[in-house]
Design a protein around this motif. Sequence first.
Motif, PDB file in Angstrom:
ATOM      1  N   MET A   1       0.854  -1.176   0.000  1.00  0.00           N
ATOM      2  CA  MET A   1       0.000   0.000   0.000  1.00  0.00           C
ATOM      3  C   MET A   1       0.896   1.234   0.000  1.00  0.00           C
ATOM      4  SD  MET A   1      -2.929   1.159   2.753  1.00  0.00           S
ATOM      5  CE  MET A   1      -2.007   0.647   4.149  1.00  0.00           C
ATOM      6  N   THR A   2       0.609   2.148  -0.929  1.00  0.00           N
ATOM      7  CA  THR A   2       1.347   3.409  -0.981  1.00  0.00           C
ATOM      8  C   THR A   2       0.376   4.559  -1.217  1.00  0.00           C
ATOM      9  OG1 THR A   2       1.731   3.229  -3.365  1.00  0.00           O
ATOM     10  CG2 THR A   2       3.453   2.349  -1.931  1.00  0.00           C
ATOM     11  N   ILE A   3       0.822   5.748  -0.843  1.00  0.00           N
ATOM     12  CA  ILE A   3       0.068   6.961  -1.140  1.00  0.00           C
ATOM     13  C   ILE A   3       1.021   7.877  -1.883  1.00  0.00           C
ATOM     14  CG2 ILE A   3      -1.128   8.973  -0.193  1.00  0.00           C
ATOM     15  CD1 ILE A   3      -2.021   7.184   2.133  1.00  0.00           C
ATOM     16  N   GLU A   4       0.580   8.304  -3.065  1.00  0.00           N
ATOM     17  CA  GLU A   4       1.446   9.149  -3.878  1.00  0.00           C
ATOM     18  C   GLU A   4       0.643  10.234  -4.573  1.00  0.00           C
ATOM     19  OE1 GLU A   4       1.887   6.536  -7.945  1.00  0.00           O
ATOM     20  OE2 GLU A   4       3.081   5.890  -6.221  1.00  0.00           O
ATOM     21  N   LYS A   5       1.356  11.282  -4.955  1.00  0.00           N
ATOM     22  CA  LYS A   5       0.722  12.427  -5.598  1.00  0.00           C
ATOM     23  C   LYS A   5       0.063  11.971  -6.895  1.00  0.00           C
ATOM     24  CE  LYS A   5       1.450  17.318  -6.241  1.00  0.00           C
ATOM     25  NZ  LYS A   5       0.062  17.578  -5.951  1.00  0.00           N
ATOM     26  N   ALA A   6      -1.162  12.436  -7.109  1.00  0.00           N
ATOM     27  CA  ALA A   6      -1.900  12.096  -8.327  1.00  0.00           C
ATOM     28  C   ALA A   6      -1.281  12.805  -9.525  1.00  0.00           C
ATOM     29  CB  ALA A   6      -3.366  12.496  -8.181  1.00  0.00           C
ATOM     30  N   LYS A   7      -1.440  12.181 -10.679  1.00  0.00           N
ATOM     31  CA  LYS A   7      -0.993  12.761 -11.941  1.00  0.00           C
ATOM     32  C   LYS A   7      -2.231  13.233 -12.705  1.00  0.00           C
ATOM     33  CE  LYS A   7       2.667   9.309 -12.038  1.00  0.00           C
ATOM     34  NZ  LYS A   7       2.183   8.586 -10.863  1.00  0.00           N
ATOM     35  N   PRO A   8      -2.081  14.257 -13.543  1.00  0.00           N
ATOM     36  CA  PRO A   8      -3.246  14.758 -14.290  1.00  0.00           C
ATOM     37  C   PRO A   8      -4.008  13.678 -15.053  1.00  0.00           C
ATOM     38  CG  PRO A   8      -1.443  16.296 -14.506  1.00  0.00           C
ATOM     39  CD  PRO A   8      -0.887  15.080 -13.793  1.00  0.00           C
TER      40      PRO A   8
ATOM     41  N   PHE B   1      -3.017  12.525   5.172  1.00  0.00           N
ATOM     42  CA  PHE B   1      -3.369  13.937   4.955  1.00  0.00           C
ATOM     43  C   PHE B   1      -2.863  14.806   6.107  1.00  0.00           C
ATOM     44  CE2 PHE B   1      -6.904  16.951   6.123  1.00  0.00           C
ATOM     45  CZ  PHE B   1      -6.524  17.972   5.273  1.00  0.00           C
ATOM     46  N   LEU B   2      -3.120  14.380   7.336  1.00  0.00           N
ATOM     47  CA  LEU B   2      -2.734  15.200   8.485  1.00  0.00           C
ATOM     48  C   LEU B   2      -1.218  15.216   8.694  1.00  0.00           C
ATOM     49  CD1 LEU B   2      -5.741  14.396  10.769  1.00  0.00           C
ATOM     50  CD2 LEU B   2      -5.216  16.579   9.701  1.00  0.00           C
ATOM     51  N   ILE B   3      -0.550  14.141   8.343  1.00  0.00           N
ATOM     52  CA  ILE B   3       0.918  14.140   8.402  1.00  0.00           C
ATOM     53  C   ILE B   3       1.477  15.170   7.427  1.00  0.00           C
ATOM     54  CG2 ILE B   3       2.957  12.771   7.796  1.00  0.00           C
ATOM     55  CD1 ILE B   3       1.436  10.355   9.081  1.00  0.00           C
ATOM     56  N   ARG B   4       0.861  15.292   6.256  1.00  0.00           N
ATOM     57  CA  ARG B   4       1.322  16.272   5.256  1.00  0.00           C
ATOM     58  C   ARG B   4       1.163  17.712   5.763  1.00  0.00           C
ATOM     59  NH1 ARG B   4       2.689  13.567   0.783  1.00  0.00           N
ATOM     60  NH2 ARG B   4       1.590  11.609   0.497  1.00  0.00           N
ATOM     61  N   LEU B   5       0.238  17.921   6.686  1.00  0.00           N
ATOM     62  CA  LEU B   5       0.001  19.279   7.204  1.00  0.00           C
ATOM     63  C   LEU B   5       0.951  19.637   8.340  1.00  0.00           C
ATOM     64  CD1 LEU B   5      -3.898  19.380   7.397  1.00  0.00           C
ATOM     65  CD2 LEU B   5      -2.406  19.980   5.477  1.00  0.00           C
TER      66      LEU B   5
ATOM     67  N   GLU C   1      -7.135  19.693 -14.718  1.00  0.00           N
ATOM     68  CA  GLU C   1      -6.801  21.004 -14.149  1.00  0.00           C
ATOM     69  C   GLU C   1      -6.894  20.978 -12.620  1.00  0.00           C
ATOM     70  OE1 GLU C   1      -8.190  25.682 -14.228  1.00  0.00           O
ATOM     71  OE2 GLU C   1      -9.416  24.196 -15.244  1.00  0.00           O
ATOM     72  N   TYR C   2      -7.928  20.317 -12.093  1.00  0.00           N
ATOM     73  CA  TYR C   2      -8.083  20.206 -10.644  1.00  0.00           C
ATOM     74  C   TYR C   2      -6.848  19.528 -10.044  1.00  0.00           C
ATOM     75  CZ  TYR C   2     -10.069  19.087  -6.082  1.00  0.00           C
ATOM     76  OH  TYR C   2     -10.294  18.995  -4.729  1.00  0.00           O
ATOM     77  N   ILE C   3      -6.427  18.424 -10.646  1.00  0.00           N
ATOM     78  CA  ILE C   3      -5.263  17.690 -10.136  1.00  0.00           C
ATOM     79  C   ILE C   3      -4.005  18.559 -10.208  1.00  0.00           C
ATOM     80  CG2 ILE C   3      -3.767  15.680 -10.521  1.00  0.00           C
ATOM     81  CD1 ILE C   3      -6.345  14.213 -11.516  1.00  0.00           C
ATOM     82  N   GLU C   4      -3.903  19.376 -11.238  1.00  0.00           N
ATOM     83  CA  GLU C   4      -2.729  20.237 -11.401  1.00  0.00           C
ATOM     84  C   GLU C   4      -2.701  21.401 -10.410  1.00  0.00           C
ATOM     85  OE1 GLU C   4      -3.214  21.209 -15.531  1.00  0.00           O
ATOM     86  OE2 GLU C   4      -2.027  19.482 -16.195  1.00  0.00           O
ATOM     87  N   THR C   5      -3.867  21.850  -9.959  1.00  0.00           N
ATOM     88  CA  THR C   5      -3.923  23.053  -9.118  1.00  0.00           C
ATOM     89  C   THR C   5      -4.196  22.785  -7.644  1.00  0.00           C
ATOM     90  OG1 THR C   5      -6.273  23.397  -9.632  1.00  0.00           O
ATOM     91  CG2 THR C   5      -4.658  24.503 -11.053  1.00  0.00           C
TER      92      THR C   5
ATOM     93  N   ASP D   1      -1.123  -2.176  -7.012  1.00  0.00           N
ATOM     94  CA  ASP D   1      -1.067  -1.470  -8.299  1.00  0.00           C
ATOM     95  C   ASP D   1      -2.406  -0.898  -8.763  1.00  0.00           C
ATOM     96  OD1 ASP D   1       1.707  -1.914  -8.576  1.00  0.00           O
ATOM     97  OD2 ASP D   1       1.337  -3.885  -9.461  1.00  0.00           O
ATOM     98  N   GLN D   2      -3.392  -0.810  -7.873  1.00  0.00           N
ATOM     99  CA  GLN D   2      -4.689  -0.236  -8.219  1.00  0.00           C
ATOM    100  C   GLN D   2      -4.956   0.978  -7.335  1.00  0.00           C
ATOM    101  OE1 GLN D   2      -8.101  -2.699  -7.275  1.00  0.00           O
ATOM    102  NE2 GLN D   2      -9.536  -1.259  -8.165  1.00  0.00           N
ATOM    103  N   ILE D   3      -5.411   2.079  -7.952  1.00  0.00           N
ATOM    104  CA  ILE D   3      -5.837   3.238  -7.167  1.00  0.00           C
ATOM    105  C   ILE D   3      -7.205   2.892  -6.595  1.00  0.00           C
ATOM    106  CG2 ILE D   3      -6.456   5.685  -7.196  1.00  0.00           C
ATOM    107  CD1 ILE D   3      -4.587   6.003  -9.649  1.00  0.00           C
ATOM    108  N   ILE D   4      -7.291   2.831  -5.256  1.00  0.00           N
ATOM    109  CA  ILE D   4      -8.564   2.455  -4.617  1.00  0.00           C
ATOM    110  C   ILE D   4      -9.209   3.624  -3.893  1.00  0.00           C
ATOM    111  CG2 ILE D   4      -7.852   0.048  -4.372  1.00  0.00           C
ATOM    112  CD1 ILE D   4      -7.786   0.850  -1.218  1.00  0.00           C
ATOM    113  N   GLY D   5      -8.504   4.733  -3.775  1.00  0.00           N
ATOM    114  CA  GLY D   5      -9.048   5.893  -3.094  1.00  0.00           C
ATOM    115  C   GLY D   5      -8.115   7.073  -3.266  1.00  0.00           C
ATOM    116  N   TYR D   6      -8.592   8.220  -2.789  1.00  0.00           N
ATOM    117  CA  TYR D   6      -7.771   9.428  -2.873  1.00  0.00           C
ATOM    118  C   TYR D   6      -8.325  10.493  -1.931  1.00  0.00           C
ATOM    119  CZ  TYR D   6     -11.312  12.050  -5.490  1.00  0.00           C
ATOM    120  OH  TYR D   6     -12.463  12.723  -5.840  1.00  0.00           O
ATOM    121  N   TYR D   7      -7.518  11.509  -1.715  1.00  0.00           N
ATOM    122  CA  TYR D   7      -8.004  12.710  -1.034  1.00  0.00           C
ATOM    123  C   TYR D   7      -7.402  13.911  -1.732  1.00  0.00           C
ATOM    124  CZ  TYR D   7      -3.522  12.952   1.518  1.00  0.00           C
ATOM    125  OH  TYR D   7      -2.191  13.035   1.845  1.00  0.00           O
TER     126      TYR D   7
END
Length: 155
Positions: free
Chosen positions: A1-8, A98-102, A44-48, A58-64
């Motif tokens: 399981m990994t969490i990584e920045k989304a791509k456009p 998410f909270l760790i990133r803050l 555009e949303y992902i970029e901004t 290897d499957q995206i199962i969720g996001y924030y």
Amino acid sequence: MTIEKAKPNDDQILTEITKKSKAYWGYSKEQIENWSQFLTVSKEYIETKSVYNLIVEDQIIGYYSFFHESENTIKLDNLFVLPDFIGKGFGKVLMNDFLIRLKDQSVHKVILNSEPNAEEFYSKLGFVKVGQIETSIKDRYMPIMELLIENYKNE
């Protein structure tokens, strides 16, 4: 399981996750289509905005996703998990990440507009309902919730 920045080019899969996750709560296909503009994640949303994917096998199962509402306040704009993974702790994994990133930012408060059926999830993590927004469905309100960072319950 990994969490990584989304791509456009993740826009379509994130839109699919959003719509399927919303439909999990019993909304009709017609209602999901009526909300399509609000449930679509664009390139555009992902970029901004800050968007992070949860990847399992290897499957995206969720996001924030989030953005700065003000200098000290972050708006958690989306937190969605595919229906097969709801109730298995992945929402909490996303919230913790998410909270760790803050942590290194001068953020004191997180705000969000909750899916009414997800209010209990956020409440268990220390979010408090501070208002509500009427939606397009009669007698349905989205809770406005906030979390003071020092009140986060990482249980």
